[in-house]
Structure formats: C-alpha cells, structure tokens
Write an enzyme that holds these catalytic residues in place. Structure first.
Site, PDB file in Angstrom:
ATOM      1  N   ARG A 108       9.203 132.569  46.348  1.00 64.49           N
ATOM      2  CA  ARG A 108       9.783 133.207  45.171  1.00 64.49           C
ATOM      3  C   ARG A 108       9.836 134.717  45.411  1.00 64.49           C
ATOM      4  NH1 ARG A 108      11.835 129.321  43.977  1.00 64.49           N
ATOM      5  NH2 ARG A 108      11.759 128.051  42.089  1.00 64.49           N
ATOM      6  N   GLU A 135      17.429 141.419  46.649  1.00 59.56           N
ATOM      7  CA  GLU A 135      17.165 142.563  45.777  1.00 59.56           C
ATOM      8  C   GLU A 135      17.888 143.767  46.379  1.00 59.56           C
ATOM      9  OE1 GLU A 135      13.013 142.336  43.373  1.00 59.56           O
ATOM     10  OE2 GLU A 135      12.851 142.971  45.460  1.00 59.56           O
ATOM     11  N   HIS A 168      19.536 131.734  47.881  1.00 52.81           N
ATOM     12  CA  HIS A 168      18.704 130.726  47.208  1.00 52.81           C
ATOM     13  C   HIS A 168      19.131 129.313  47.593  1.00 52.81           C
ATOM     14  CE1 HIS A 168      16.234 129.895  43.290  1.00 52.81           C
ATOM     15  NE2 HIS A 168      15.664 129.445  44.401  1.00 52.81           N
TER      16      HIS A 168
END
Length: 389
Positions: free
Chosen positions: A227, A254, A268
C-alpha cells in the site's frame, strides 16, 4: 431472500457462485455489498446493510470505525490475488536486473537499417545480472510474501524473511530454507532486493525509510506492492539520487516519484489478472453467504474470526462493545424468557466483541421481544436472528 449490491466490475464467476436465495442488485437497501476498490469513505450506508466484502486484500477504502458502530461486518479475501502479485514481483526483478526497460527504449529509438550492427556494438551497455545467488529480503510472510519467498528460492536466490506476526498456518506455507530474522534491519542488511508485503496500519506506515534503506546493499532494488505510505517515498527518491538504490518499483503513484527513470510505477495492477479477479469474486461471494446464513466471521477485519458449527434451529448473533458483563446480559435476556441455550461462543477483537448463541425453541413473539431488548442494550451495535437453512 438476501440481496447483494455490487460495486465495480465483479467477475461473473463470483456472481454465479451465489445460491438461488440471493439476488444481485435488486434494491438500494441490500443485505451485503460486494466491492473492489470503490471509495466508500464518505458513503451513507442503509440500515439493511449487514456486511461489506472486499474482493481483494486492502480495505482502506472502507470507514472501518464508522461501519463497525453500525454493526456492519467487513471482510476481505486474503490470498485471492497472491499469485498474481508474486508473478509481477518476479517479472520486475528480472526486468530491472536485465535492464529490459532501458533496452526496449534503446531499440525503439534505433530502428534504422544498421540496427543489428549498432546493437551488436552497443548491447554491452545493457549487460545485467542474474537472480541466482542474489539476496532478497521479504518483509511480511503472509499469502503474498510466502509465495514470493518460495519463488525466489526456486530461482536460486538467498531469502531472508521478517514477519513478527506470522501465524502457524502461514508458517507451514514457507519453505524451511527461508531464513527468518527478528528485525527489519537484519532482514534488509546487504540485500540486493527488498520487497514489502504487509497490511497498512499505524505500525507499518513509513516502515521502510532511510535507516532501513541504508542497511541495504548499494544498488539494491526496492518493491512496494502492499500500500502507498509503507515505503517512505521521500527517502526512496533521496536514496536513488545518492545511488544507494538502483531502482524502485511500486504499484502506487505519487507526484514525488513521478518522471524518474529509476522508478517504475505500475497503475495498481498487482492483483489485476483474470484469475485473481475470479478468485476474489468467488471467495467474496462465499464469504457473503457464510456470514449472512451462518454468522461465520472468517477473514473478518473488524470482528474476531469465528466459525461455529450451526446445528440448531436458530442462531442469534450480537456485535457489541468489548466491555464486562455483556455475555451475562445477553444470557439473562434469554433466561428471562425461558429460552434454553444449546451453544454459546464469544470472542473479542480490540474494542469489539462478537457473541453467537444457538437455540432450538424460539417462537415468533419471543424472538421479536428478545431482539428488541438485546438491541436496547447501549453497548450493542447489532443483533441478528438467523434461521437454519
């Protein structure tokens, strides 16, 4: 009849798993949600909702404290996508150490007629290293980590594992050639690869930061397929700039890690295979049915895990605060109505407890009165009466 509302695309194999007494998306007041990554953090939940099942591992898209106080049980499907994540880690280990990304870019930019001669001259710049004999530290040896550790052994690597919460069942899945240590720093010391497979919570945020990175071998490759936030991205970027880390691969983008040739960001997709989606949907469907029809809480993330044989005519389940005298209050309510308890089980998880009471002789009037009075206990979140199928 139970109704299940789905969010996202749930594999048809999972929907086909539901028995005839379950309907899918027939009402806005369902008994269960079967979801994947939909964001429910600000959602309003209907009073009818009894459970939310995440077809996948992470539940950070669900407001656990809020739904627990509403008496909603939350489940995930651990292990359903474990093989998919393992295979991606192996693929990225090979890709980074054989410089496949750079080699592809080179070939894409040199498509002129003499490409074979040019590449024969230039290909040495892409010389990589083999995985055999390299050291990998696996942080977290659960469903995914154990598969990664065993796969690495099969590739001839030296495997060091760290997991202070390793269960007995998980331990059986791990090859005895995996060397286990008692600190993260010992695990990552001089590691060529470090891969993280732990849940996200207060203890694991920033689990891998500058002190841990400094223990790795110069030129190490770091993976975060758990995560966002478990690896300190600022520390990772700094380590790449200082050439401490050669490559960082993560499933969670990010801004701070964008546009860096030494950072590979996948969107993801760790568990995004057809097989994993099917596994999660089937496991999720079975979880919904087991909870609604039996009160089983295996793989529940906000209630204690309980699986009690259902051999009576009725089962009463109570989700309540973990405070003294709750079992006494529940049993007193049954005794006051001359209802004999055939079996009773209770367990707690942090501030929440779950009590199962099995009975045979229970008429309609007593049942309604009993449920009303149990729900009136201030510390009780939800009471359910389940009839044996």
């Amino acid at each position: 009849m139970y109704d299940v509302k789905t969010f996202n695309a749930i594999a048809q194999s999972g929907l086909d798993t539901f028995r005839n007494d379950f309907e899918i998306n027939k009402t806005d007041d369902p008994d269960a949600y079967l979801i994947r990554s939909v964001n429910l953090l600000e959602a309003d939940f209907p009073q009818s909702l009894k459970t939310i099942v995440r077809a996948g591992a992470g539940v950070n898209n669900i407001p656990l404290d809020r739904v627990t106080e509403k008496g909603i049980a939350v489940f995930n499907t651990p292990g359903s996508n474990a093989n998919a994540v393992k295979e991606l880690i192996v693929a990225l280990m090979i890709a980074t150490k054989r410089n496949l990304f750079e080699a592809h870019q080179y070939s894409d930019e040199h498509t002129e007629a003499d490409v074979s001669q040019r590449t024969e001259k230039d290909k040495t710049k892409f010389n990589g290293t083999e995985l055999a004999g390299k050291k990998i530290a696996v942080i977290g040896l659960g469903h995914v980590g154990s598969l990664v550790a065993n796969a690495a052994l099969g590739l001839g690597m030296k495997v060091i594992g760290y997991d202070p919460y390793l269960s007995a069942n998980a331990a059986w899945r791990i090859n005895n050639k995996v060397k286990r240590v008692d600190t993260i720093k010992k695990a990552v010391k001089s590691a060529d690869f470090v891969t993280i497979h732990v849940p996200k919570n207060e203890e694991t945020i920033g689990l891998i930061s500058t002190p841990e990175i400094n223990e790795m071998k110069d030129g190490a490759v770091l993976f975060n397929y758990s995560r966002v936030g478990i690896v300190d991205n600022k520390a990772a970027v700094k380590a790449i700039r200082n050439q401490k880390i050669n490559h960082y691969c993560t499933d969670f983008g990010e801004p701070i890690i964008a546009d860096n040739p030494k950072i590979t960001i996948t969107p993801h997709i760790g568990g995004s295979t057809l097989e994993a989606e099917s596994n999660g949907a089937i496991q999720g469907a079975n979880t919904v049915m087991d909870y609604l029809q039996n009160g089983d809480t295996t793989n529940c993330v906000n209630l204690p895990n309980m699986q009690v044989a259902f051999e009576t005519a009725f089962r009463i389940t109570v989700i309540h605060q973990n405070v003294p005298n709750m079992v006494g209050q529940i049993s007193t309510q049954l005794a006051n109505r001359q209802i004999n308890i055939e079996n009773m089980a209770n367990a707690a998880k942090d501030k929440v407890a779950y009590t199962i009471v099995d009975v045979n002789d229970l008429n309609q009037d007593d049942a309604e009165d009993l449920i009303h009075h149990l729900n009136s206990i201030p510390e009780v979140y939800r009471v359910r009466l389940i009839k044996h199928q």
